[in-house]
Design an enzyme around this catalytic site. Structure first.
Site, short mmCIF file in Angstrom:
data_model
loop_
_atom_site.label_atom_id
_atom_site.label_comp_id
_atom_site.label_asym_id
_atom_site.label_seq_id
_atom_site.Cartn_x
_atom_site.Cartn_y
_atom_site.Cartn_z
N LYS A 32 7.22 -31.07 1.23
CA LYS A 32 6.46 -29.89 0.46
C LYS A 32 6.13 -31.20 -0.33
O LYS A 32 6.53 -32.12 -1.18
CB LYS A 32 7.21 -29.05 -0.32
N ASP A 59 2.59 -26.95 -2.18
CA ASP A 59 2.50 -26.24 -3.57
C ASP A 59 1.83 -26.46 -4.34
O ASP A 59 2.52 -26.93 -5.70
CB ASP A 59 4.03 -26.76 -3.36
N LYS A 61 1.02 -22.74 -6.10
CA LYS A 61 0.59 -21.90 -6.58
C LYS A 61 -0.59 -21.68 -7.26
O LYS A 61 -0.85 -21.53 -8.92
CB LYS A 61 1.59 -22.11 -8.11
N ASP A 64 -5.15 -17.07 -9.99
CA ASP A 64 -6.78 -17.07 -11.13
C ASP A 64 -8.13 -15.85 -10.50
O ASP A 64 -7.06 -14.83 -9.96
CB ASP A 64 -8.53 -18.52 -10.57
N THR A 119 12.85 -20.25 -10.66
CA THR A 119 14.06 -20.36 -10.52
C THR A 119 14.60 -20.30 -11.73
O THR A 119 15.19 -20.54 -12.09
CB THR A 119 14.32 -20.77 -9.58
N GLY A 210 14.97 -30.36 -3.30
CA GLY A 210 14.22 -31.62 -3.62
C GLY A 210 15.60 -32.74 -4.15
O GLY A 210 15.79 -33.71 -3.25
N ARG A 211 15.41 -32.99 -5.65
CA ARG A 211 16.36 -34.11 -6.52
C ARG A 211 17.75 -34.07 -6.01
O ARG A 211 18.29 -35.62 -5.58
CB ARG A 211 16.60 -33.73 -7.75
#
Length: 233
Positions: A32, A59, A61, A64, A119, A210-211
Site C-alpha cells: 500500500k 491509498d 482516499k 471531493d 478504524t 503496517g507497523r
C-alpha cells in the site's frame, strides 16, 4: 477472489521504502502506498515499485465534488496500480463519477474500494465529532451498500465488520481491512482491531498491515507470520 496480506509502506521517502522492500528477496508482497509516501515522491514511486513486480494499493482516499474526483481518477488510471480508494461519505454520485474517471478507454480499471469509517473512529467519536447518531455498524453497512450501488468493487472496513459486509453486499464484494495486529502486539492508534487469524475467520479478503511488519525486528519474518495466520490457515 484470493486472500492476501497488503503491507502499508508508510515511509517518509523513496530511500526508506525501497530499502524496506529490498529486504524481501523471495517474496513480492502486495504493498500500500499512502499519502505520506505519495505526497513525498509523487507518481514516480508508484512506477518504480510496480516495476519491481509488486501489486499496489494506492491509498489516497479521494473525497471531493464528483467532477473533481472523476478528473483525479482519470489521472490515476494512467498509473498501473491494482487498487485505489475514496471515501464513501462523498455520496453515490461521487463514487459513480470516480468509476467513470478510473475506467480506461479499453474498459479496464484498477479495483476501486470505498472507505466506510476509519478504524480509528469509535462510535462515540462518530456521534460527538461527526453528528452521526446511527450505530456505527449500521453506518458502515449503509456506506457499503451505497458503494455497491455505485458499482464499486468493495470497501475498506474494520475486520470486525467484514463478515457482516459480505452478508449485506454478497460474497464477491471485497473487504479490505486495516486494524490488524498480532495478538501479542501493540494496537497503536487503531480502535477497532483484531488479529490476522481472526480476520481470516471473520471474512476479510485483504488485510492491510503496517507497523507490526514495518517496525518489526525482522520484517520478513513478521510478513510471513501474517501470511501464515491469514492466508494459509
Amino acid at each position: 477472489m484470493g486472500k492476501d496480506v497488503i503491507i502499508a509502506c508508510d515511509f517518509k521517502g523513496k530511500k526508506e521504502a525501497l530499502d524496506f522492500l529490498d529486504l524481501f528477496t523471495e517474496e513480492k508482497p502486495f504493498v500500500k502506498i499512502g499519502m505520506e509516501l505519495f505526497y513525498a515522491e509523487g507518481p514516480e514511486i508508484v512506477r518504480e515499485i510496480k516495476a519491481r513486480g509488486h501489486k499496489i494499493f494506492l491509498d489516497l482516499k479521494l473525497h471531493d465534488i464528483p467532477n473533481t474526483v472523476m478528473k483525479a481518477m482519470k489521472v490515476l488510471s494512467r498509473l498501473d496500480v491494482d487498487m485505489c480508494n475514496l471515501h464513501a461519505g462523498g455520496t453515490v454520485a461521487m463514487m459513480e463519477a470516480a468509476i467513470e474517471g478510473l475506467t480506461r478507454e479499453d474498459g479496464t480499471r484498477p479495483m476501486l474500494i470505498a472507505v466506510t469509517q476509519l478504524t480509528s473512529t469509535s462510535e462515540e467519536r462518530m456521534k460527538s465529532d461527526l453528528l452521526i447518531d446511527k450505530p456505527l455498524d449500521e453506518v458502515v453497512m449503509h456506506y457499503a451498500e451505497c458503494a455497491k450501488k455505485a458499482g464499486l468493487d468493495g470497501v475498506v472496513c474494520s475486520p470486525l465488520e467484514a463478515g457482516k459486509v459480505h452478508e449485506v453486499c454478497g460474497a464477491d464484494f471485497c473487504t479490505v481491512t486495516p486494524g490488524v495486529r498480532f495478538a501479542d502486539g501493540d494496537i497503536g492508534d487503531q480502535v477497532r482491531v483484531t488479529t490476522p487469524a481472526k480476520a481470516n475467520e471473520i471474512g476479510s479478503d485483504y488485510i492491510v498491515v503496517g507497523r507490526p511488519i514495518t517496525a518489526a525486528e525482522d520484517p520478513v519474518a513478521a510478513y510471513r507470520r501474517c501470511v501464515a495466520e491469514f492466508v494459509t490457515k
